[in-house]
Design a protein around this motif. Structure first.
Motif, PDB file in Angstrom:
ATOM      1  N   TYR A  43     -36.658  23.612  16.723  1.00 16.07           N
ATOM      2  CA  TYR A  43     -37.581  22.590  17.222  1.00 16.07           C
ATOM      3  C   TYR A  43     -37.479  22.471  18.744  1.00 16.07           C
ATOM      4  O   TYR A  43     -38.489  22.354  19.442  1.00 16.07           O
ATOM      5  CB  TYR A  43     -37.264  21.252  16.561  1.00 16.07           C
ATOM      6  CG  TYR A  43     -38.170  20.125  17.010  1.00 16.07           C
ATOM      7  CD1 TYR A  43     -39.485  20.036  16.558  1.00 16.07           C
ATOM      8  CD2 TYR A  43     -37.710  19.155  17.901  1.00 16.07           C
ATOM      9  CE1 TYR A  43     -40.319  19.012  16.975  1.00 16.07           C
ATOM     10  CE2 TYR A  43     -38.535  18.131  18.323  1.00 16.07           C
ATOM     11  CZ  TYR A  43     -39.838  18.061  17.857  1.00 16.07           C
ATOM     12  OH  TYR A  43     -40.662  17.051  18.282  1.00 16.07           O
ATOM     13  N   HIS A  44     -36.257  22.522  19.250  1.00 20.66           N
ATOM     14  CA  HIS A  44     -36.042  22.437  20.701  1.00 20.66           C
ATOM     15  C   HIS A  44     -36.664  23.634  21.415  1.00 20.66           C
ATOM     16  O   HIS A  44     -37.296  23.492  22.476  1.00 20.66           O
ATOM     17  CB  HIS A  44     -34.545  22.366  20.995  1.00 20.66           C
ATOM     18  CG  HIS A  44     -34.225  22.306  22.457  1.00 20.66           C
ATOM     19  ND1 HIS A  44     -33.481  23.274  23.098  1.00 20.66           N
ATOM     20  CD2 HIS A  44     -34.573  21.405  23.411  1.00 20.66           C
ATOM     21  CE1 HIS A  44     -33.372  22.965  24.376  1.00 20.66           C
ATOM     22  NE2 HIS A  44     -34.024  21.845  24.594  1.00 20.66           N
ATOM     23  N   LYS A  45     -36.502  24.805  20.844  1.00 21.48           N
ATOM     24  CA  LYS A  45     -37.059  26.016  21.451  1.00 21.48           C
ATOM     25  C   LYS A  45     -38.583  25.950  21.501  1.00 21.48           C
ATOM     26  O   LYS A  45     -39.209  26.390  22.477  1.00 21.48           O
ATOM     27  CB  LYS A  45     -36.609  27.247  20.657  1.00 21.48           C
ATOM     28  CG  LYS A  45     -37.080  28.568  21.248  1.00 21.48           C
ATOM     29  CD  LYS A  45     -36.541  29.746  20.449  1.00 21.48           C
ATOM     30  CE  LYS A  45     -36.999  31.068  21.056  1.00 21.48           C
ATOM     31  NZ  LYS A  45     -36.475  32.236  20.280  1.00 21.48           N
ATOM     32  N   LYS A  46     -39.179  25.370  20.474  1.00 22.95           N
ATOM     33  CA  LYS A  46     -40.636  25.313  20.391  1.00 22.95           C
ATOM     34  C   LYS A  46     -41.232  24.197  21.238  1.00 22.95           C
ATOM     35  O   LYS A  46     -42.298  24.362  21.840  1.00 22.95           O
ATOM     36  CB  LYS A  46     -41.057  25.126  18.929  1.00 22.95           C
ATOM     37  CG  LYS A  46     -42.565  25.123  18.718  1.00 22.95           C
ATOM     38  CD  LYS A  46     -42.911  25.011  17.244  1.00 22.95           C
ATOM     39  CE  LYS A  46     -44.426  25.023  17.038  1.00 22.95           C
ATOM     40  NZ  LYS A  46     -44.780  24.929  15.593  1.00 22.95           N
ATOM     41  N   THR A  47     -40.552  23.043  21.307  1.00 21.95           N
ATOM     42  CA  THR A  47     -41.141  21.864  21.952  1.00 21.95           C
ATOM     43  C   THR A  47     -40.470  21.459  23.258  1.00 21.95           C
ATOM     44  O   THR A  47     -41.050  20.713  24.051  1.00 21.95           O
ATOM     45  CB  THR A  47     -41.084  20.652  21.009  1.00 21.95           C
ATOM     46  OG1 THR A  47     -39.705  20.269  20.816  1.00 21.95           O
ATOM     47  CG2 THR A  47     -41.713  20.982  19.661  1.00 21.95           C
ATOM     48  N   GLY A  48     -39.221  21.884  23.459  1.00 23.09           N
ATOM     49  CA  GLY A  48     -38.479  21.453  24.634  1.00 23.09           C
ATOM     50  C   GLY A  48     -37.811  20.101  24.450  1.00 23.09           C
ATOM     51  O   GLY A  48     -37.122  19.612  25.349  1.00 23.09           O
ATOM     52  N   ARG A  49     -37.990  19.476  23.290  1.00 23.78           N
ATOM     53  CA  ARG A  49     -37.374  18.170  23.006  1.00 23.78           C
ATOM     54  C   ARG A  49     -36.148  18.369  22.118  1.00 23.78           C
ATOM     55  O   ARG A  49     -36.238  18.983  21.063  1.00 23.78           O
ATOM     56  CB  ARG A  49     -38.376  17.237  22.314  1.00 23.78           C
ATOM     57  CG  ARG A  49     -37.897  15.788  22.229  1.00 23.78           C
ATOM     58  CD  ARG A  49     -39.009  14.872  21.745  1.00 23.78           C
ATOM     59  NE  ARG A  49     -39.238  14.984  20.320  1.00 23.78           N
ATOM     60  CZ  ARG A  49     -38.642  14.212  19.397  1.00 23.78           C
ATOM     61  NH1 ARG A  49     -37.773  13.278  19.767  1.00 23.78           N
ATOM     62  NH2 ARG A  49     -38.919  14.368  18.120  1.00 23.78           N
ATOM     63  N   GLN A  65     -40.472  16.562  13.789  1.00 19.72           N
ATOM     64  CA  GLN A  65     -41.890  16.621  14.147  1.00 19.72           C
ATOM     65  C   GLN A  65     -42.545  15.242  14.052  1.00 19.72           C
ATOM     66  O   GLN A  65     -43.536  14.970  14.734  1.00 19.72           O
ATOM     67  CB  GLN A  65     -42.613  17.617  13.237  1.00 19.72           C
ATOM     68  CG  GLN A  65     -42.221  19.063  13.499  1.00 19.72           C
ATOM     69  CD  GLN A  65     -42.680  20.016  12.413  1.00 19.72           C
ATOM     70  OE1 GLN A  65     -43.054  19.602  11.308  1.00 19.72           O
ATOM     71  NE2 GLN A  65     -42.651  21.314  12.701  1.00 19.72           N
TER      72      GLN A  65
END
Length: 281
Positions: free
Chosen positions: A247-253, A205
């Motif tokens: 984190y990837h699922k939430k932000t796409g990064r 984050q």
């Protein structure tokens, strides 16, 4: 999660590489057709292996050789490479020293100050060879050396400490602002080391581009013996990989995780990948 080990204290069962084995799958794939590349920022590597930023491992010559083979070697900006014009002669002296003289000699070798012009020179030597130039520093020196490295043409900057967290409390000195640093840098910033889900998520984050996983498992590491800190690498990798996926699922990064240390055999590398690592160090 966990079991009681005494009044008001719980512990969790964790696993290292020697405690697990990989179950064969139902499909056999030609090894030549397996794609195991990974990326850090815009840089893609065909071999998912990094060489640690240690004076006894990486110099410019080694970094160039590994880069041309498809991997990535990280050069330590606070070692002999940036203190001496000819670091090879220094390392040769250490290699030839007997056990009694070696410790004193190593301590003596690190007395000369780091020379900023040598930081730029080493980076330019790697860039001239046509490889991705990755360099490292500790958090206390990251702002100063990060700026120099970026100006000199470094492609990746690694901040490495025994244990890395975003939150750092001190009334005696100014703490390092990781989020601000990541925003300032125009090149990918890797950070390590971490071993837990929560810390990994906070580091991602903050804007890091890659995470080193592992506290205490390395052959040259004394953290577990001196401080009692650490999580066995299988559990650490699985937990940090879970943070990456969330984190990837939430932000796409997507932030790659790199299992750092604790691997003694080729099979351990395979286990690290099965646990979710994108690469190993």
């Amino acid at each position: 999660m966990g079991m009681w080990i005494g009044r008001n204290r719980k512990a969790r069962v964790t696993y290292g590489f020697d405690e697990i084995a990989l179950v064969p799958g139902e499909v056999t794939i030609n090894p030549n057709e397996v794609n195991c590349h990974f990326s850090i920022g815009k840089h893609t590597f065909q071999v998912p292996i990094l060489a640690s930023a240690m004076d006894g491992v990486v110099d410019v010559k080694f970094a160039v050789a590994m880069g041309k083979m498809g991997g990535l070697a990280v050069l330590n900006l606070e070692g002999v490479q940036t203190r001496y014009e000819n670091p090879a002669s220094v390392l040769e002296q250490i290699a030839k020293a007997d056990k009694e003289a070696c410790t004193h000699l190593i301590q003596k070798m690190y007395i000369p100050p780091i020379r900023e012009e040598l930081i730029a020179k080493r980076i330019k030597e790697m860039k001239k060879a046509g490889i991705v130039a990755a360099v490292s520093a500790i958090p206390q020196k990251a702002e100063k050396y990060g700026a120099i490295a970026q100006k000199a043409g470094a492609d990746i900057f690694v901040i490495q400490s025994t244990v890395s967290t975003v939150r750092h409390v001190s009334s005696e000195y100014k703490t390092f602002d990781l989020a601000k640093f990541c925003k300032t840098m125009k090149i990918p910033v890797l950070v390590g080391n971490a071993v837990t889900y929560g810390v990994s998520l906070e580091l991602m984050q903050a804007g890091i581009s890659g995470l080193l996983v592992g506290v205490g498992p390395g052959a040259a590491c004394t953290t577990r013996g001196v401080l009692g800190l650490g999580v066995p690498q299988v559990t650490a990798t699985v937990d940090c990989a879970a943070a990456r996926d969330a984190y990837h699922k939430k932000t796409g990064r997507y932030v790659p995780i790199i299992t750092d240390g604790g691997m003694n055999k080729g099979g351990d590398i395979c286990k690290a990948f099965a646990c979710g690592a994108d690469a190993v160090m």
